[in-house]
Motif scaffolding. Structure first.
Motif, PDB file in Angstrom:
ATOM      1  N   ILE A 141      -7.873   1.871   9.408  1.00 32.84           N
ATOM      2  CA  ILE A 141      -7.962   1.255   8.297  1.00 32.84           C
ATOM      3  C   ILE A 141      -6.567   1.764   7.423  1.00 32.84           C
ATOM      4  CG2 ILE A 141      -8.677   1.032   5.857  1.00 32.84           C
ATOM      5  CD1 ILE A 141     -11.576   1.003   6.999  1.00 32.84           C
ATOM      6  N   TRP A 142      -5.529   0.783   6.984  1.00 27.53           N
ATOM      7  CA  TRP A 142      -4.205   1.078   6.544  1.00 27.53           C
ATOM      8  C   TRP A 142      -4.473   1.906   5.438  1.00 27.53           C
ATOM      9  CZ3 TRP A 142       0.325  -1.953   8.104  1.00 27.53           C
ATOM     10  CH2 TRP A 142       1.288  -1.647   7.774  1.00 27.53           C
ATOM     11  N   ASP A 143      -3.671   2.885   5.245  1.00 29.73           N
ATOM     12  CA  ASP A 143      -3.743   3.821   4.233  1.00 29.73           C
ATOM     13  C   ASP A 143      -3.610   3.263   2.927  1.00 29.73           C
ATOM     14  OD1 ASP A 143      -4.262   6.387   3.159  1.00 29.73           O
ATOM     15  OD2 ASP A 143      -2.133   6.929   3.563  1.00 29.73           O
ATOM     16  N   TYR A 144      -4.259   3.361   1.994  1.00 27.77           N
ATOM     17  CA  TYR A 144      -4.503   2.987   0.718  1.00 27.77           C
ATOM     18  C   TYR A 144      -4.557   1.332   0.496  1.00 27.77           C
ATOM     19  CZ  TYR A 144      -3.297   7.209  -1.926  1.00 27.77           C
ATOM     20  OH  TYR A 144      -3.445   8.605  -2.259  1.00 27.77           O
ATOM     21  N   SER A 145      -5.088   0.687   1.553  1.00 28.93           N
ATOM     22  CA  SER A 145      -5.521  -0.592   1.629  1.00 28.93           C
ATOM     23  C   SER A 145      -6.789  -0.696   1.153  1.00 28.93           C
ATOM     24  CB  SER A 145      -5.288  -1.396   2.943  1.00 28.93           C
ATOM     25  OG  SER A 145      -6.111  -0.774   3.921  1.00 28.93           O
ATOM     26  N   TYR A 146      -7.685   0.313   1.200  1.00 22.56           N
ATOM     27  CA  TYR A 146      -9.220   0.440   0.685  1.00 22.56           C
ATOM     28  C   TYR A 146      -9.334   1.492  -0.256  1.00 22.56           C
ATOM     29  CZ  TYR A 146     -14.200   1.186   1.041  1.00 22.56           C
ATOM     30  OH  TYR A 146     -15.512   1.314   0.918  1.00 22.56           O
ATOM     31  N   ILE A 147      -9.338   0.988  -1.734  1.00 18.81           N
ATOM     32  CA  ILE A 147      -9.539   2.021  -2.636  1.00 18.81           C
ATOM     33  C   ILE A 147     -10.629   1.639  -3.724  1.00 18.81           C
ATOM     34  CG2 ILE A 147      -7.283   2.889  -2.632  1.00 18.81           C
ATOM     35  CD1 ILE A 147      -6.252   0.581  -4.445  1.00 18.81           C
ATOM     36  N   PRO A 148     -11.876   1.568  -3.284  1.00 17.92           N
ATOM     37  CA  PRO A 148     -12.781   1.084  -4.340  1.00 17.92           C
ATOM     38  C   PRO A 148     -13.291   1.824  -5.353  1.00 17.92           C
ATOM     39  CG  PRO A 148     -13.786   1.960  -2.138  1.00 17.92           C
ATOM     40  CD  PRO A 148     -12.362   1.829  -2.027  1.00 17.92           C
ATOM     41  N   PRO A 164       0.864  -1.160   0.052  1.00 25.95           N
ATOM     42  CA  PRO A 164      -0.212   0.006  -0.130  1.00 25.95           C
ATOM     43  C   PRO A 164       0.733   1.313  -0.106  1.00 25.95           C
ATOM     44  CG  PRO A 164      -0.839  -1.692   1.520  1.00 25.95           C
ATOM     45  CD  PRO A 164       0.325  -2.033   1.070  1.00 25.95           C
ATOM     46  N   VAL A 165       2.115   1.015   0.763  1.00 26.39           N
ATOM     47  CA  VAL A 165       2.891   2.331   0.809  1.00 26.39           C
ATOM     48  C   VAL A 165       3.288   2.748  -0.708  1.00 26.39           C
ATOM     49  CG1 VAL A 165       4.970   3.549   1.543  1.00 26.39           C
ATOM     50  CG2 VAL A 165       3.696   1.851   2.958  1.00 26.39           C
ATOM     51  N   LEU A 166       3.740   2.051  -1.516  1.00 27.08           N
ATOM     52  CA  LEU A 166       4.123   1.921  -3.076  1.00 27.08           C
ATOM     53  C   LEU A 166       2.906   2.257  -3.820  1.00 27.08           C
ATOM     54  CD1 LEU A 166       6.113   1.766  -5.115  1.00 27.08           C
ATOM     55  CD2 LEU A 166       5.934  -0.469  -5.223  1.00 27.08           C
ATOM     56  N   ILE A 167       1.777   1.719  -3.658  1.00 24.44           N
ATOM     57  CA  ILE A 167       0.653   1.950  -4.278  1.00 24.44           C
ATOM     58  C   ILE A 167       0.305   3.538  -4.056  1.00 24.44           C
ATOM     59  CG2 ILE A 167      -1.978   1.681  -4.702  1.00 24.44           C
ATOM     60  CD1 ILE A 167      -1.296  -1.213  -3.903  1.00 24.44           C
ATOM     61  N   LYS A 168       0.482   4.008  -2.821  1.00 25.45           N
ATOM     62  CA  LYS A 168       0.149   5.442  -2.499  1.00 25.45           C
ATOM     63  C   LYS A 168       1.046   6.370  -3.342  1.00 25.45           C
ATOM     64  CE  LYS A 168      -0.307   8.666   1.413  1.00 25.45           C
ATOM     65  NZ  LYS A 168      -0.022   8.962   2.657  1.00 25.45           N
ATOM     66  N   HIS A 169       2.524   6.012  -3.569  1.00 28.15           N
ATOM     67  CA  HIS A 169       3.217   6.803  -4.282  1.00 28.15           C
ATOM     68  C   HIS A 169       2.677   6.981  -5.788  1.00 28.15           C
ATOM     69  CE1 HIS A 169       7.061   7.720  -1.942  1.00 28.15           C
ATOM     70  NE2 HIS A 169       6.732   6.654  -1.198  1.00 28.15           N
ATOM     71  N   ILE A 170       2.311   5.712  -6.287  1.00 29.09           N
ATOM     72  CA  ILE A 170       2.070   5.474  -7.688  1.00 29.09           C
ATOM     73  C   ILE A 170       0.655   6.235  -7.826  1.00 29.09           C
ATOM     74  CG2 ILE A 170       1.170   3.877  -9.368  1.00 29.09           C
ATOM     75  CD1 ILE A 170       3.173   1.852  -8.276  1.00 29.09           C
ATOM     76  N   LEU A 171      -0.212   6.278  -6.998  1.00 23.94           N
ATOM     77  CA  LEU A 171      -1.652   6.784  -7.381  1.00 23.94           C
ATOM     78  C   LEU A 171      -1.458   8.595  -6.823  1.00 23.94           C
ATOM     79  CD1 LEU A 171      -3.943   4.404  -5.941  1.00 23.94           C
ATOM     80  CD2 LEU A 171      -3.313   4.546  -8.487  1.00 23.94           C
TER      81      LEU A 171
END
Length: 512
Positions: free
Chosen positions: A440-447, A89-96
């Motif tokens: 909730i963990w940041d960027y673990s929930y991205i509907p 999720p940390v890397l996904i936050k960087h990407i998004l």
């Protein structure tokens, strides 16, 4: 066998050998980069199950997510094309979000010249996307949504009226088609200014074209393989993303409706009116209907307006109706949750004098948690795409994502990860109550995605979902029918989660 035949066989064999050698070399790319990968097979890479429809894309990426859990990222292959799958999720936050300037493109094929309907907000990139996004954002402001509220509510009443008639004949009903007709009517009215009446007439042209847009024939599948793998070849042969009847229908509807409104000086507070203003180079004021000449001198063509209206329809009707159907499934399967939703609804209705209004919808915190948990278990887009637009170094590594590589965001995998959501298969709305949602963990929930390219129509979709659930639960107690196949298994076609055999419920009238 004559000499010519032998030479042909040698030639074919040589071509196959060269292709095999090329693919085997390509399949070492991520390994050479120091990135974990699976065991790609010639010539399909890691996606043979998806190509042969043994699994849908969401289930396949979740399978890879679960298998490679512990890694921060994985390298994948679609045929010889490379793709990057972040798991952290940390890397996904960087990407998004944080490093969005490297990933502002979705990498979805479009051809403005030969297939103008494909050049919509969801697919385009760069300055044109940024400009259009800023222009269309006002269409989804609370003020604009309030104007559309009555239209959505009317469609909701038509849906429940039909359910009453059907329940009087047979209380067991498959809900997905009814909800698809409801969302078709909503978006047809709000985005195109048309009374589709698909609730009364399931064979209405708008409904049939909506079905066709989401139906893939064998020819469509082969065409999409070429479009995704060989976009230049697709452009050369003028391949469109959608079939000609669908493209022609939506372009004609928008063109004729715009002409009719302009010739008769008709104004409606809907999405199409905003597109007409943009076509005429008028700025949109979200708080009133005063018109001001746009300062940037840009405007939409009729074809571009049609593309934006089409994506409003395409992105909204199927994903929203599917979310409502899954919410009903969980509510029907958990009667204590259903009673809690109904109790909250009845109490709030008393507060608002039995009036289902926009403000009333905003005053239902428990229903909000039920919808949020539904979106967690059944995200509308199980996987969504980004394309690297500028070579990117993965933080804290020596790994580079090259320009033009596809990046897959595994929403379904994240949402069903027990590290972030204990007992992930359990439906528990309390995960999203005021006390727990901050955990909730940041960027673990991205509907709806996240960052600058997050879904623009989220609020609009939530209104449709709430109205459908409130009006239905006000009239019926819903229980699960034996016709529903359990445990749920998802269709292997398409990218949206859809249960095999449909969702069947018993609708029993509540005595008023």
């Amino acid at each position: 066998m004559n000499e010519t035949s032998i030479q042909c066989l040698i030639c074919i064999g040589s071509i196959i050998a060269i292709l095999y050698a090329y693919f085997r070399h390509s399949f070492n790319y991520w390994k050479n980069m120091g990135v974990s990968q699976l065991n790609p097979t010639f010539p399909f890479g890691d996606m043979a199950d998806v190509i042969f429809r043994k699994k849908n894309m969401g289930d396949k990426i979740k399978e890879i997510y679960d298998r490679m859990k512990g890694e921060k990222y994985v390298g994948l292959y679609f045929f010889s094309r490379k793709a990057f799958l972040p798991l952290d999720p940390v890397l996904i936050k960087h990407i998004l979000s944080k490093d969005f300037h490297h990933f502002y493109d979705r990498g979805i094929y479009y051809d403005e010249e030969n297939d103008p309907l494909s050049a919509h907000l969801f697919s385009i990139a760069g300055p044109k996307w940024k400009h259009l996004r800023s222009k269309l954002t006002p269409a989804y402001s609370p003020n604009k949504l309030k104007f559309m509220f009555t239209t959505i509510l009317d469609c909701g009443h038509q849906m429940t009226d039909l359910l009453k008639v059907m329940a009087d004949k047979d209380s067991t009903i498959e809900i997905k088609e009814i909800l698809a007709r409801y969302t078709t009517d909503v978006i047809g009215s709000c985005a195109f200014g048309l009374e589709c009446n698909s609730m009364k007439n399931p064979e209405a042209e708008f409904r049939l074209m909506g079905k066709r847009a989401f139906t893939q024939t064998v020819g469509d599948v082969l065409k999409m393989v070429i479009i995704r793998s060989f976009p230049r070849l697709a452009k050369l042969f003028n391949f469109g993303v959608f079939s000609s009847p669908v493209t022609n229908f939506f372009q004609r509807v928008v063109r004729e409706t715009i002409e009719y409104r302009e010739n008769n000086n008709i104004t409606r507070k809907d999405f199409l009116h905003l597109l007409i203003q943009l076509k005429n180079n008028v700025n949109i004021d979200t708080d009133n209907i005063n018109k001001k000449q746009a300062s940037d001198g840009t405007s939409l063509t009729v074809e571009e307006a049609a593309a934006q209206a089409f994506i409003f329809f395409l992105a909204g009707f199927e994903t929203t109706s599917t979310t409502i159907s899954f919410a009903m499934f969980e509510i029907a399967s958990n009667q204590e949750i259903q009673e809690k939703v109904r109790e909250e609804m009845n109490n709030v209705l008393k507060k608002y004098h039995e009036d289902v209004s926009y403000d009333m919808l905003m005053d239902l915190p428990y229903l909000d948690t039920v919808i949020s948990e539904t979106l967690r278990k059944y995200p509308p887009a199980p996987v969504f795409l980004r394309k690297c637009t500028k070579t990117y170094r993965v933080p804290d590594s020596d790994v580079w994502i090259e320009k033009d590589l596809s990046v897959l965001i595994p929403a379904y995998g994240l949402h069903r990860d027990p590290e972030y959501f204990p007992e992930p298969d359990k439906f528990d709305p309390d995960r999203f109550n005021e006390e727990n949602k901050t955990k909730i963990w940041d960027y673990s929930y991205i509907p709806f995605g996240d960052g600058p390219r997050a879904c623009l129509g989220m609020r609009f979709s939530m209104i449709q979902i709430k109205i459908a659930l409130i009006l239905t639960l006000k009239e019926f107690n819903i229980t699960l029918s034996k016709k529903t196949i359990l445990p749920l298994q998802m269709e292997t076609k398409g990218i949206i989660l859809s249960p095999i055999g449909g969702l069947w419920f018993n609708f029993n009238h509540i005595k008023q």
